[in-house]
Every structure is written in C-alpha cells, then in structure tokens.
Design an enzyme around this catalytic site. Sequence first.
Site, PDB file in Angstrom:
ATOM      1  N   THR A  28       0.845  -1.202   0.000  1.00 26.04           N
ATOM      2  CA  THR A  28       0.000   0.000   0.000  1.00 26.04           C
ATOM      3  C   THR A  28       0.872   1.240   0.000  1.00 26.04           C
ATOM      4  O   THR A  28       2.065   1.169  -0.308  1.00 26.04           O
ATOM      5  CB  THR A  28      -0.991  -0.047   1.187  1.00 26.04           C
ATOM      6  N   ASN A  29       0.309   2.402   0.319  1.00 27.56           N
ATOM      7  CA  ASN A  29       1.065   3.655   0.371  1.00 27.56           C
ATOM      8  C   ASN A  29       0.523   4.521   1.512  1.00 27.56           C
ATOM      9  O   ASN A  29      -0.411   4.124   2.201  1.00 27.56           O
ATOM     10  CB  ASN A  29       0.993   4.377  -0.980  1.00 27.56           C
ATOM     11  N   HIS A  30       1.097   5.713   1.665  1.00 27.80           N
ATOM     12  CA  HIS A  30       0.788   6.542   2.841  1.00 27.80           C
ATOM     13  C   HIS A  30      -0.413   7.468   2.674  1.00 27.80           C
ATOM     14  O   HIS A  30      -0.622   8.349   3.490  1.00 27.80           O
ATOM     15  CB  HIS A  30       2.010   7.383   3.226  1.00 27.80           C
ATOM     16  N   ALA A  95      -4.540   7.592  -4.309  1.00 26.70           N
ATOM     17  CA  ALA A  95      -3.171   7.161  -4.600  1.00 26.70           C
ATOM     18  C   ALA A  95      -3.254   5.679  -4.956  1.00 26.70           C
ATOM     19  O   ALA A  95      -3.237   4.805  -4.087  1.00 26.70           O
ATOM     20  CB  ALA A  95      -2.278   7.384  -3.386  1.00 26.70           C
TER      21      ALA A  95
END
Length: 233
Positions: A28-30, A95
């Site tokens: 995943t991402n932030h 995102a």
Amino acid sequence: KPLPLDGLQVLVTAGPTQEAMDPVRYLTNHSTGKMGYAIAEAARDLGAQVTLVSGPVALDEPTGLEVRHVTSAQQMFDAVTEHFATADLTIMAAAVGDFRVAEVANDKIKKNGRTSITLELVANPDILAWAGSHKKADGSQALCGFAMEINAAKKLAHKHCDMLVANNLRDPGAGFATDTNIVTVMTPANNATGAPNIEHWEKMDKHELAERLLIKLAAIRLSNLGQSPDDQT
Ligand code: C5P
C-alpha cells in the site's frame, strides 16, 4: 438560494489501494484520503450529488453522499467504470497502486529458511487514463487528476485531463497526512504555444482548496460546453 454545483453529479476517488500478497499481507502507500474526502464533502456542500469511491482509510464516513468502499486498484477501477458515464465532474485524488502481486498466495507466505524471495508484480489499470479516454465528446464531462511531480504537464495531456493538480511533497504543508496543501494547477493550452496554463496557488486548508478546485473544474466544464457561468441563471 442556488448553489454552484446544483444539478451536477460528482465522482471522486480517494485514499490508498491495498494489493494483497497473501491472506494477511498487502502492499500500500501513505495516502490518508484527506484530500479526496475534503473534495467529496465540499462538492456535497456546493449542491452536487456525490459518489465517493474510497480505498481503506481511517476517516469518518461522510453523510449526504454515496460512499463505495473498495480495497484494491482493480476494485476501484470497477467502481469508477460503473459510475463514470453519469458524472459531470470527476476528480481522482486516490493514490492508486501502480502494481499488484501477480499471484496472490492462498496461504500465508512462510519464511522456510529462505533469505530472500521474489514477488512478481503486474501493472494495474490506470483509472484516470481510462476515464480520460472515455469522456463524452460533447464536453459535458470534466476530469481532474492529481500528480506528485511538478513535471505533471505531460500527464495532463496523456491522460486527457481538463485539470491536473500537482503537489510538491517536499514543501512543508503539502501532500499526504497534512491538513493543508500547496498546489500547482494546470489546464490544457488554449493558445497557439501549446504550453499548458499553470497557476501556483498559495498554501491553503484542504477544505478551501477542495472548494476552489471544484468551482474551477465546474467553470472549465461550462467553457467546454461553450457556456459561461452566467448562462446558468
Ligand atoms: O501517473 P500517476 O500515478 O502519477 O498519476 C496520478 C493520478 O492518476 C492521480 O489522479 C491518481 O488518482 C490517478 N491514477 C489512477 N489509476 C492509477 C494510477 C494513478 O487513477 N492506476
């Protein structure tokens, strides 16, 4: 009192995506979803009918709009393709993971004494690019994307966006997990030079930014339709 987005359908994507590796792990991402949620809520407050396609976030569920919860990029793509045709304004603030794991393991991946493993990744669909290539020809659908880099001008053209919002993550007060954002707003060239129009906006609260982006995108839509904002009244 009439509101600026009365009668418009607005589609927003927000948050990160999660790409499963096995039943307990994911990539995943932030992204926190703050920007996308601020846009969805501002669109609602400005009078629009809103569909928010949200990846997994820790934010409160907004009221007064339709929220579609998704996990992976593929699920986000499916939800967007379902709602895009009826959207007048679409803003993609999610995102999205560019890649997913080629073969998700059925069982938890075990170490088994190995010091390294190789994970094969395959590209996810580019949701924004898909939307850009499926806009109606009559100019009634305006599309806005986000990008991190300042050289986002190419993306504006490639993905057939009517507006591209670039934030510079190196600026304090910009980007993920902050309540403010500093953005550069690009719109396609309307002159002979072919260079996009570029506006540097001052640092502002994500809610104010959301409202200003929506008002600008709605004005772009009217201009694409050959109308001026005054024709509406
Ligand atoms: O190419 P890049 O990922 O920088 O583009 C960012 C923009 O494209 C964002 O608006 C994001 O929501 C959208 N995007 C998408 N689907 C992808 C990748 C990015 O909709 N697979």
